[in-house]
Design an enzyme around this catalytic site. Structure first.
Site, short mmCIF file in Angstrom:
data_model
loop_
_atom_site.label_atom_id
_atom_site.label_comp_id
_atom_site.label_asym_id
_atom_site.label_seq_id
_atom_site.Cartn_x
_atom_site.Cartn_y
_atom_site.Cartn_z
N HIS A 119 -38.80 -16.56 117.52
CA HIS A 119 -40.10 -16.74 116.88
C HIS A 119 -39.86 -17.57 115.48
O HIS A 119 -39.27 -17.12 114.60
CB HIS A 119 -40.39 -15.18 116.44
CG HIS A 119 -41.80 -15.05 115.95
ND1 HIS A 119 -42.67 -16.19 115.60
CD2 HIS A 119 -42.57 -14.03 115.49
CE1 HIS A 119 -43.96 -15.71 115.17
NE2 HIS A 119 -43.64 -14.62 115.03
N PHE A 156 -48.96 -12.12 110.30
CA PHE A 156 -49.17 -11.16 108.78
C PHE A 156 -50.34 -11.81 108.29
O PHE A 156 -50.67 -13.21 108.15
CB PHE A 156 -47.74 -11.59 108.22
CG PHE A 156 -46.54 -10.74 108.49
CD1 PHE A 156 -46.84 -9.95 109.82
CD2 PHE A 156 -45.63 -10.67 107.83
CE1 PHE A 156 -45.67 -9.36 110.23
CE2 PHE A 156 -44.53 -9.79 108.22
CZ PHE A 156 -44.43 -9.41 109.41
#
Lengths: 90, 403, 422
Positions: C346, C405
């Site tokens: 990621h 996020f």
């Protein structure tokens, strides 16, 4: 910073306030031992920060899975004290 | 295509917290630039800044937010509250997905990052805060504003140095054109901390003057770099139909925008600011005559002042339009600068008075009509705001009073 | 605004695969590029696994000064942009530079450069008042990652609208959406768009340790990224970049360009819930998917392949599985879904663009890349995640999603440009 042999509710309150702040609508100084963290206005991140501060301040390691399942101050304080008694320093 | 209008303004600047304080101070020509108080800057070549000195986050924000927010996020959250209040919109009452937030950021929550880097390198990885994963990053203000206000519509974050704030508002306008009813947009930046200071000095454009009144002098023969400030503005943008349905007052319209990138230094190609201005005018369907005031980027680096003055002169003619830089009172706010200048532009059009550029006396090298020293009475119906970023970014925005 | 935007050039710098061809080879083979973190001594950290790129800027054509002044993420961006420009076959000299723009996504900017430089100017954290005399001259370019867009523009001669988009882990999708809008509104004819991140640095590893988001599966690094598997326990930090040449469809056709896919739909929504947490219902991601399909004028049944966010955290895997069901209905069970993070980790803001590269290459090859390391699916994740091996699969339309996020939920729809379904 460790007060020695045990981790009290007041110790918990202090670490919590420092690391995660407090919800103005909740009386943290009241009888909170069995209130859920959610009721007290804290989510998982606040608990991670609090757990991490306790580990640093008291030189202990808190089991991740157990930490993920504690729901109230009593469970967390018991867990910390158990580590302080039997866990040894890391 | 529906028009994008401005219905709310929220400001935090070295010259004032809140719209009216900012505007009063600005028209009075009172500077917010002074010696740095936040840390001991005496060992650094640059020692002045535009600080916000009277902001107490605890007064405005829930305590739970404080351990997880950098100063710039706290300021941004409060600006957002003020902007919504000014607009009369209660975000919680908006239908899901009809309101979004698009901000710009320059360096993220750099002071928060500084403290965590210090914890990492002085004590160890386990001392890094659980909030570090987001409190410093560039998207944090959009994220926190979205959460605090329940904004689920299209949201974004752009970074293009000091051009970013205007670019964010342009992106907000795109979303309104695509059907989002309300977008809160703009930027607040604040990185007056030792680590941020050292990184900013490395950019080579900071003024090392010791004298606040002579430190930041765009378009002056004594121009010697700029002063850094903190703060910015958040602006409620709204689909014109939506504003009309609510029967609300409107500051004006975001009428046109264009942005360009300057060519690589040494390429021999021309700078592109003039193109950005021309295209923003075309986008607004405005002629140069219609623009009653230009809010300059005002780099206060002679070569950059030259480029800006020439671009303005080529489009508007010699001394063809009043040019001002109220940022001489705040310092350059990075992403916050453009939104704050847009705010000043709307208030200029509302009140018929152009705020001054303080300190500077126009150099003969620049054939512009600089509004220097005192505010000037005028009745501009449209304004042009210029914002440039280090690294070649140019952004130009045209706003109108009516719509 | 009926201009249509297509992908005509692809460049990829990914763990285990520098260059689009080598990247596709890796993921089509189902090989993993995760390994024990080697950039620094990670022994004191909880997670010691990473997906690192074996990157040699010199060999890839960067000059010594470019290498010196650019953070690793900027180097990725420039090298990858050049690959995509070459791949596009577009004569850049024939296009007005003002009509070429740049959009680069990045979640964490020059984190690696900042971490290293802080260590120096603070003398290992000793100095609170950090010492400016030890600062490198290009520190300003680390301070603010707008420099990524500048470097790409200067490397390619672009003088049109240029910016960095930084929406956390959806940056790589949002940068493409942003650039496509710039072309649609007529502000540019060509956009060089993509994303880059190089976050494998002590501060990043520490911050994800602190929230236990990364996997502690240190003893088995090659199999540490396990999206949708019952045994997964966090993501593997990665790095890399993917950059594309985007053009207006008619221009691309006129010059006889190779067209990989049309960027036919894009939408982003926010959950307004929590900076890092996700609700299990996937509601806002579903809304983004529905809007992206709507813009593409496609029905759920038209989607041949879903390129998942699939980070390998429990909350993500459940969240997005719910989002697929909520937005696509029964078709969610029929369309193959896979996560290439199982192979390349990621890379925060970069991964969205790397996943778009995987998606357009899946269309070009009619092969769906697999989800590696998926042996025992989480019972709550009950879709077809293409475990372990790639699948030959006619792929004309792809949905790629991301979650970040800050609460950002984004969706991109890529489709063959020949016809629209409705």
């Amino acid at each position: 910073m460790s007060s020695g042999d045990s981790f009290t509710l007041d110790d918990f309150r202090r670490v919590l306030r420092e690391g995660a702040g407090f919800d103005e609508s909740v009386d943290l100084d009241g009888d909170i031992m069995d209130s859920t963290f959610e009721e007290l206005g804290y989510e998982s991140l606040a608990l991670l920060e609090t757990g991490s501060r306790i580990e640093r301040d008291y030189g202990i390691r808190l089991d991740e899975d157990k930490m993920a399942s504690v729901v109230n101050p009593r469970a967390l304080i018991d867990m910390v004290n158990e580590q302080l008694r039997y866990g040894g320093n890391t | 295509m529906s028009k994008t209008v401005v219905t709310g303004l929220g400001v935090a600047a070295p010259t004032g917290l809140g719209l009216s304080e900012y505007w009063d101070t600005t028209l009075a020509g009172r500077s917010g630039i002074d010696r740095i108080s936040r840390f001991d800057a005496s060992s650094y070549p640059a020692r002045l800044a535009g600080e916000i000195t009277d902001f107490t986050a605890e007064e405005y924000l829930p305590n739970r937010l404080l351990p997880q927010t950098d100063r710039m996020t706290r300021l941004a959250l409060v600006c957002a509250d003020w902007a919504f209040e000014d607009s009369g919109i209660v975000p919680a009452e908006m239908p899901d997905y009809e309101a979004g937030v698009i901000t710009a950021s320059h360096a993220g929550g750099f002071e928060f990052g500084q403290n965590e880097l210090r914890a990492l390198w002085s004590k160890g990885g386990q001392y890094v805060s659980a909030y570090q994963s987001f409190a410093w990053f560039y998207a944090v203000n959009s994220g926190q504003i979205s959460i605090r206000n329940g904004l689920r519509g299209p949201s974004s974050v752009v970074v293009s140095d000091q051009a970013g704030g205007v670019d964010a508002i342009a992106q907000a306008r795109r979303q309104i054109r695509n059907g989002t009813r309300v977008v809160i947009s703009g930027a607040v930046d604040a990185s007056i901390c030792p680590w941020g200071w050292v990184a900013q000095m490395a950019g080579g454009r900071l003024s090392t003057s010791e004298k606040p009144s002579r430190a930041y002098l765009p378009f002056d023969d004594d121009a010697c770099g700029h002063i850094v400030g903190e703060g910015g503005a958040l602006i409620v943008l709204e689909d014109a139909e939506h504003a009309r349905e609510r029967g609300t007052e409107v500051y004006g319209e975001i009428a046109g925008h264009a942005s360009t990138m300057d060519p690589r230094p040494g390429s021999g190609r021309e700078p592109t600011l003039q193109k950005a201005i021309e295209r923003a005018l075309v986008d607004a369907a405005a002629t140069p005559d219609e623009i009653g005031v230009v809010f300059a980027d005002a780099a206060a680096v002679p070569t950059l002042d030259q480029i800006e003055a020439e671009a303005i002169t080529k489009v508007f003619g010699p001394r063809g339009v009043p040019v001002t830089a109220p940022k001489t009172m705040t310092g350059r706010l990075y992403s916050g600068a453009g939104p704050l200048d847009l705010t000043a532009a709307f208030l200029t059009m509302r009140d018929g008075v152009i705020p001054p550029t303080i300190g500077s006396s126009r150099s003969d090298r620049y054939d512009i009509d600089l509004v220097a020293g005192e505010p000037r009475t005028a009745a501009p119906g449209a304004a042009l705001v210029l914002s440039r970023g280090q690294g070649g970014f140019n952004s130009a925005m045209v706003v109108r009073s009516g719509y | 605004m009926n201009r249509r935007v297509v992908v005509t050039g692809v460049g990829v710098t990914a763990p285990g695969g520098v260059g689009a061809k080598s990247f596709w080879g890796l993921i089509a083979d189902g090989r993993t590029a995760t390994r024990s973190l080697s950039f620094f001594d990670a022994s004191s950290f909880r997670s010691q696994v990473a997906a690192e790129v074996d990157f040699d800027g010199d060999l890839l054509g960067l000059t010594p000064q470019e290498i010196r002044r650019m953070d690793r993420a900027a180097q990725f961006a420039v090298v990858t942009a050049r690959e995509s420009v070459t791949d596009s076959g577009l004569e850049f000299d024939a296009v007005d530079p003002n009509r070429i723009g740049v959009t680069i996504g990045s979640a964490v900017g020059a984190t690696m450069g900042l971490d290293q430089e802080y260590r120096t100017v603070s003398d290992g954290g000793r100095l609170e008042l950090v010492d400016h005399t030890y600062a490198v001259p290009h520190l300003y370019n680390y301070l603010t990652p707008g420099a990524f867009a500048t470097e790409v523009a200067w490397a390619t001669g672009a003088e049109g609208p240029s910016t960095v988009v930084s929406t956390g882990c959806t940056s790589g999708l949002d940068a493409i959406g942003y650039a496509a809008e710039i072309i649609r509104e007529g502000s540019a004819e060509v956009m060089i768009a993509g994303a880059t991140d190089a976050p494998i640095s002590p501060i990043t590893v520490a911050c994800f340790d602190a929230i236990k988001a990364t996997t502690p599966r240190n003893e088995d690094p090659e199999h540490a990224s396990r999206p949708f598997d019952a045994s997964r326990n966090g993501f593997v930090l990665g790095e890399g970049a993917a950059v594309f040449v985007l053009e207006e469809l008619e221009n691309a056709r006129r010059r006889g360009a190779k067209i990989y896919a049309e960027v036919s739909g894009y939408a982003t929504r926010s959950n307004a819930y929590h900076m890092t947490g996700l609700k299990s219902d996937g509601k806002e991601m579903a809304e983004a998917i529905r809007n992206a399909l709507d813009e593409a004028r496609l029905d759920p049944a038209d989607i041949d392949y879903i390129n998942a966010h699939g980070s390998g955290t429990r909350q993500n895997d459940r969240h997005e599985t719910a989002a697929f069901k909520r937005s696509l209905g029964e078709h969610a069970y029929r369309a193959p879904v896979s996560s290439i993070k199982s192979m390349v980790g990621h890379s925060l803001g970069a991964i969205g663009s790397i996943e778009i590269a995987a998606s357009v290459l899946a269309m070009a090859n009619d092969v769906v890349p697999p989800t590696a390391n998926l042996h025992t699916p989480d019972p709550e994740c009950d879709l077809d995640y293409v475990p372990l091996t790639a699948r030959d699969w006619k792929t004309d339309a792809v949905l790629s999603v991301g979650s970040g996020f800050g609460g950002f939920q984004s969706a991109v729809v890529l489709a063959e440009p020949h016809g629209r379904q409705r």
